[in-house]
Design an enzyme around this catalytic site. Structure first.
Site, mmCIF file in Angstrom:
data_model
loop_
_atom_site.group_PDB
_atom_site.id
_atom_site.type_symbol
_atom_site.label_atom_id
_atom_site.label_comp_id
_atom_site.label_asym_id
_atom_site.label_seq_id
_atom_site.Cartn_x
_atom_site.Cartn_y
_atom_site.Cartn_z
ATOM 1 N N ASP A 147 71.293 2.913 27.680
ATOM 2 C CA ASP A 147 73.009 2.748 27.275
ATOM 3 C C ASP A 147 72.531 3.452 26.172
ATOM 4 O OD1 ASP A 147 74.777 2.490 25.799
ATOM 5 O OD2 ASP A 147 75.501 0.492 26.376
ATOM 6 N N PHE A 186 74.362 -5.304 23.023
ATOM 7 C CA PHE A 186 75.747 -4.993 22.856
ATOM 8 C C PHE A 186 76.261 -3.814 24.137
ATOM 9 C CE2 PHE A 186 79.575 -3.811 21.787
ATOM 10 C CZ PHE A 186 80.458 -4.581 21.952
ATOM 11 N N LYS A 213 81.729 7.491 23.091
ATOM 12 C CA LYS A 213 81.966 7.705 21.461
ATOM 13 C C LYS A 213 81.953 8.999 20.807
ATOM 14 C CE LYS A 213 79.614 3.191 20.331
ATOM 15 N NZ LYS A 213 81.368 1.980 19.695
HETATM 16 C C1 LIG Z 1 75.988 0.866 23.032
HETATM 17 C C2 LIG Z 1 77.061 0.074 23.044
HETATM 18 N N1 LIG Z 1 77.075 0.412 24.317
HETATM 19 C C3 LIG Z 1 78.597 0.206 24.706
HETATM 20 C C4 LIG Z 1 79.822 -0.148 23.988
HETATM 21 C C5 LIG Z 1 80.980 -0.497 24.163
HETATM 22 O O1 LIG Z 1 81.957 1.156 23.630
HETATM 23 P P1 LIG Z 1 83.356 0.906 23.848
HETATM 24 O O2 LIG Z 1 83.599 -0.085 22.152
HETATM 25 O O3 LIG Z 1 84.100 2.001 23.447
HETATM 26 O O4 LIG Z 1 83.988 -0.218 25.025
HETATM 27 C C6 LIG Z 1 79.340 0.173 22.319
HETATM 28 C C7 LIG Z 1 80.275 0.161 21.129
HETATM 29 O O5 LIG Z 1 79.894 -0.594 20.192
HETATM 30 C C8 LIG Z 1 77.271 0.447 22.206
HETATM 31 O O6 LIG Z 1 77.327 0.162 20.874
#
Ligand SMILES: Cc1ncc(COP(=O)(O)O)c(C=O)c1O
Length: 404
Positions: free
Chosen positions: A229, A144, A258
């Protein structure tokens, strides 16, 4: 049925006028402090989700609110057309915190992942010498990384992907944890491997032993960027600055988001070496709000707080306690498996007891807010400032819901 309570009225209006791309629990939050939220009826709930780790420092954190307020009174936005006096410090401090050299700030997590993809491709063409149009990025299944068209193009979740084609090419998906498959997928056109060191949305899936060091070895040997990530796993959640640290691994690029915005403003960033982020020339990438003064002021305070090590230590100590307690639940029939690290856990509930959604609703009735993921899995990620008594109370509610 005509809505009668404030909660019902609010939910009915939200459903009438807000697109149904979420299915929130039927609670309407009006205020929050620390690890607690209060709804429009005055009922209090323990927040065991913390905005998917965006609220690592809790709701209404005094240091962060004060930093934001002070900046609100000075200057909030300049765009990157001009310099502003918080930008340099933000980039320098974040690079230093990550042990890297350069920063490219954005706002949401998805934008930072998009930026990482663009950076890796540009690095591939300009530095590695990949022929035009051939750059490939290897990703893993059940990932994700966000919701943009390109990102969902390499998702394996049908819900996230369906009806959004045509999809962006240039990605190869291999099973998470399968180093041999990853090694096979890397070829001369591969510019990067992109993965979450711990897969949050997938249910807090842990890397098998040796996997991340293996990915580090393969990417180094084959001249490919290792992009971690750490949007959800980083900045204290697992008891370290980064989840990669537990495996003794330093990637070529961190993607952060975040908690970097302290739960106040969206702040995300790509952090890497000068060789990698140095590929950009003016006009080739950007964002009106990325790196704005308010975002930088909040993120600088977040970094100052993280430098104390206090939050990582809390996550480690309370995390040990959390995982000990959750471990006791397995084997009794109610819980099939528990995974996680620090103040982060994925709990597979015995499906006979209900879906993840049903368990979450029962917990909500008892004053605990969690989020289900797939099937019968629920995820715990309380703010790192949660008190031990509150955590224990939350666990008592979980035991009660599971009939223990
Ligand atoms: C590992 C990871 N990458 C990217 C994202 C995407 O972030 P955003 O919702 O701020 O676009 C999330 C969101 O849950 C995430 O958990």
């Amino acid at each position: 049925m005509t809505p009668t309570t404030s909660t019902e009225r609010s939910i009915a209006t939200a459903e009438a006028h807000g697109a149904h791309n979420y299915h929130p629990l039927p609670v309407v939050v009006a205020s929050a402090e620390g690890a607690w939220m209060t709804d429009v009826e005055g009922k209090r709930y323990l927040d065991m989700l913390a905005g998917y780790s965006a609220l690592n420092f809790g709701h209404g954190n005094r240091r962060l609110i004060d930093a934001a307020k002070a900046q609100l009174e000075r200057v909030t936005l300049t765009s990157r057309a001009f310099h502003h006096d918080r930008f340099a410090d933000f980039c320098a401090r974040l690079a230093e915190f990550c042990g890297m050299e350069m920063v490219l700030p954005m706002n949401t997590g998805a934008e930072a992942v998009e930026t990482a993809v663009k950076t890796a491709r540009k690095w591939g063409y300009r530095i590695k010498g990949v022929p035009a149009g051939r750059a490939k990025i290897v990703v893993v299944d059940n990932n994700f990384h966000g919701r943009t068209t390109t990102i969902i193009s390499f998702s394996t979740d049908p819900e996230a992907r369906a009806d959004y084609g045509p999809y962006t090419p240039g990605f190869e998906i291999v099973p998470y944890g399968d180093l041999a498959a990853l090694e096979d997928a890397v070829d001369e056109d591969t510019v990067a491997v992109l993965l979450e060191p711990i897969q949050g949305e997938a249910g807090v899936l842990m890397p098998p032993p040796g996997y991340l060091p293996g990915v580090r070895r393969v990417t180094r040997e084959r001249g490919v960027l290792f992009i971690a990530d750490e949007i959800q796993s980083g900045l204290g959640r697992t008891g370290a600055d980064f989840a990669c640290e537990h495996e003794g691994v330093v990637p070529d690029m961190y993607v952060l988001g975040k908690a970097l915005g302290g739960g106040i403003v969206p702040v995300s960033a790509v952090v890497s070496s000068r060789e990698v982020l140095g590929v950009f020339r003016p006009g080739e990438h950007g964002s009106t709000f990325g790196g704005n003064p308010l975002a930088c002021a909040v993120a600088l305070e977040v970094l100052a707080m993280l430098r104390t090590g206090e939050y990582q230590q809390r996550a480690r100590e309370l995390g040990e306690h959390l995982h000990h307690e959750l471990g006791l639940l397995t084997g009794g029939g109610a819980v099939d498996a528990v995974r996680g690290r620090g103040l982060w856990a994925g709990i597979d509930i015995n499906p006979a007891l209900g879906t993840g959604r049903e368990i979450s609703e029962r917990l909500m009735e008892r004053g605990v807010l969690v989020k289900d993921t797939h099937g019968s899995t629920i995820r715990l990620a309380p703010p790192l400032v949660i008190g031990k008594d509150d955590l224990d109370w939350g666990l008592d509610q979980l035991r009660a819901v599971l009939g223990g």
